[in-house]
Design an enzyme around this catalytic site. Sequence first.
Site, short mmCIF file in Angstrom:
data_model
loop_
_atom_site.label_atom_id
_atom_site.label_comp_id
_atom_site.label_asym_id
_atom_site.label_seq_id
_atom_site.Cartn_x
_atom_site.Cartn_y
_atom_site.Cartn_z
N HIS A 452 0.85 -1.18 0.00
CA HIS A 452 0.00 0.00 0.00
C HIS A 452 0.89 1.24 0.00
O HIS A 452 2.03 1.18 0.43
CB HIS A 452 -0.96 -0.01 1.19
CG HIS A 452 -2.17 -0.83 0.93
ND1 HIS A 452 -3.46 -0.39 1.17
CD2 HIS A 452 -2.30 -2.08 0.42
CE1 HIS A 452 -4.32 -1.33 0.82
NE2 HIS A 452 -3.64 -2.38 0.37
N GLU A 471 -2.04 -1.20 -3.73
CA GLU A 471 -3.07 -0.16 -3.74
C GLU A 471 -2.80 0.74 -4.95
O GLU A 471 -3.03 0.34 -6.07
CB GLU A 471 -3.01 0.60 -2.41
CG GLU A 471 -4.19 1.48 -2.12
CD GLU A 471 -4.01 2.23 -0.81
OE1 GLU A 471 -5.02 2.46 -0.13
OE2 GLU A 471 -2.87 2.58 -0.47
N GLU A 477 -11.39 2.49 1.47
CA GLU A 477 -11.24 3.21 2.74
C GLU A 477 -11.70 4.66 2.64
O GLU A 477 -12.13 5.26 3.63
CB GLU A 477 -9.80 3.15 3.22
CG GLU A 477 -8.82 3.84 2.31
CD GLU A 477 -7.38 3.41 2.57
OE1 GLU A 477 -6.58 4.28 2.92
OE2 GLU A 477 -7.07 2.21 2.41
#
Length: 669
Positions: A452, A471, A477
């Site tokens: 990420h 990511e 999120e």
Amino acid sequence: MYKTLCIAALSALLFACAKEPSAFAQADLSVRSPDGENVIRFELERGQPSYQVDRAGSPVIEPSALGFLFKGEDAPLGPFEIVSSDSSSFDETWQQVWGEKQHIRNHYNQLSVTLQETAKPQRQLTLQFRAFDDGIAFRYLFPQQGDSDLVIMDELTEFKLAEDGTAWWIGAYQENRYEYLTTESPVSTLEKVHTPLTIKSDSGLYLSFHEARLVDFASMVLERTDDTSLKADLVPWADGDRVKTDGSFTSPWRTVQIAEKPGDLITSYMILNLNDPNVIEDTSWIEPHKYLGIWWGMHIGKYTFWESETHGASTKNSLEHIDYCKKLGIDHLLIEGWNKGWTPAWYENAMHMFSFTEGTDDFDLKTVADYARENGVKIIGYHETGSNIVNYRKQIDAGMKLYQEMGINDVKIGQVGSRLNMTEWHHGQFGVNYYREVLKKAAEYQLTVNFHEPIKDTGERRTYPNMMAREGARGQEYNAWSEGNPPSHTATIPFTRMLAGPMDFTPGVLDVEIKQGYEGRDVHTTAAKQLALYVVLYSPIQMLADLPENYDGHPAFKFLQDVPVDWEDTKVLDAEIGDTITTVRKDRYSDDWYLGSLTDEEGRSLEISLDFLEPGANYEAQIYADAEGITYQKNATEVAISSQQVTSADSLTLKLAPGGGTAIRFKKL
């Protein structure tokens, strides 16, 4: 490992190296794709190299510059003369360890041109051009020529588009790296943008500009220099240098994927084909999987990352989540925030210090790992660096060895922060080398990696199949604590960010109205669309992101239990960038197919042919659709579940609510 079927035919030299350089002056230096549609032409005019690209006889890229500018004396490279040229053809079929398509054909024609400066220091440069049916690629090879500290200050590569068009892009050099919503605008309005850059030309051709095999080099962003002309811009070091070399270098491949339909960009595997074959001999420990996590609860405010009365990664909470895994039939669990160093300010740019071996006072890794093993669940480890790479490098061996000793084979690694070590861009040469170093280190400890805050994907997973996902875009999120992602976001990223490779988007929130957590937040989709994301957004690891209690007893959870993460084949049936996409994939280990279809803010009715199914076979279509009358803003949690028998001769009408979707399992009878 599947034995590669390879037919490689080297053609005769176009021009013998023994010829005088002047013999190349009038030569037609070009290479054509195997189907004859894509043509790359190389020219050397007054000592300056350039190339152009045509498709079906029409220009796509007009004559565009090539080359570099170095630091110090002899900074300009050139002018040149041609000293040799040769062509070759290559055709193989290779098998992915895991992937969206099991067997991939790598078929291209290649032209190599070696240039030499006409004046001292008479340096040489080789250009390799490859023409595929689905696009073109080229790269630079600069051999060691006596200068041991050669620094690249600029890359002169241009992409002069033959016409304007619509571009889908995110701006480069922003604090949150790649995590921005996509802008749609004419090419002629761009400034500096990240790749993949996707364009629909005014004549209707679809193009994606990116790079492949990014190794020991700065990543490339694209800068519009004039009207529809784009130029490579190498992400700099903090000191302004672009690429530091030992005197030699091989650039990444500069790539242009070309398609008549937007869905064909998604089923192009040119980026993978331009990377080196797998170097990991034993891949038995690399397992695609679905996983639960102590994650969503922290993002919506139910738990904290740091030690508190509501600490998410406590031993007690971890054991309860393992019980949920066993009950729900999900065999992996991600635990974030288990180690020392987490504070309410952990995400700030402050060289935050984490331990990668010491647990918090309320967490015991051995107890949790042992309990997981006893219950048939594998723990996914987590390393958050906070972009303090100095601290992480000091502990990386100890941290990864600990996971290995605990029987953990998967690790998520975060680099939250606007700069690595608060000084270097994540996507400069420093970052490129750091991420590759961590990936290799993880392979030593038999750990798969989920990055990420990553460097963008350029096909590394072919060479290092422990590079599972990353990511590199706005994921789920953002729906928990920001204004959220609009419904069009997931109808856009399959044609932009995800052309680079798998994304850990973390779908699967069935409580799309977010009844717990921050007031006024929701995920801006219907629940059925969350199911469809598992087919549309490819990843070999897929999180079931919702709180596990929201899955327990939910009838739509059956699709999440069934849907695979490793596929034999992929087809895009219907697509319009930013509006809608319908994708089908065949399970690698059964005869079943799965469909995911989704839309933006507009409701749609789509007629889908089932001719991808096996002719003559009967299937049960298990359908998870938007309930009648709902939207992503009204009764969005309602899923209509039905089934019917179908064959390849049938078609289905998909009714997608605004912000909605449909997911279907076609179970062969």
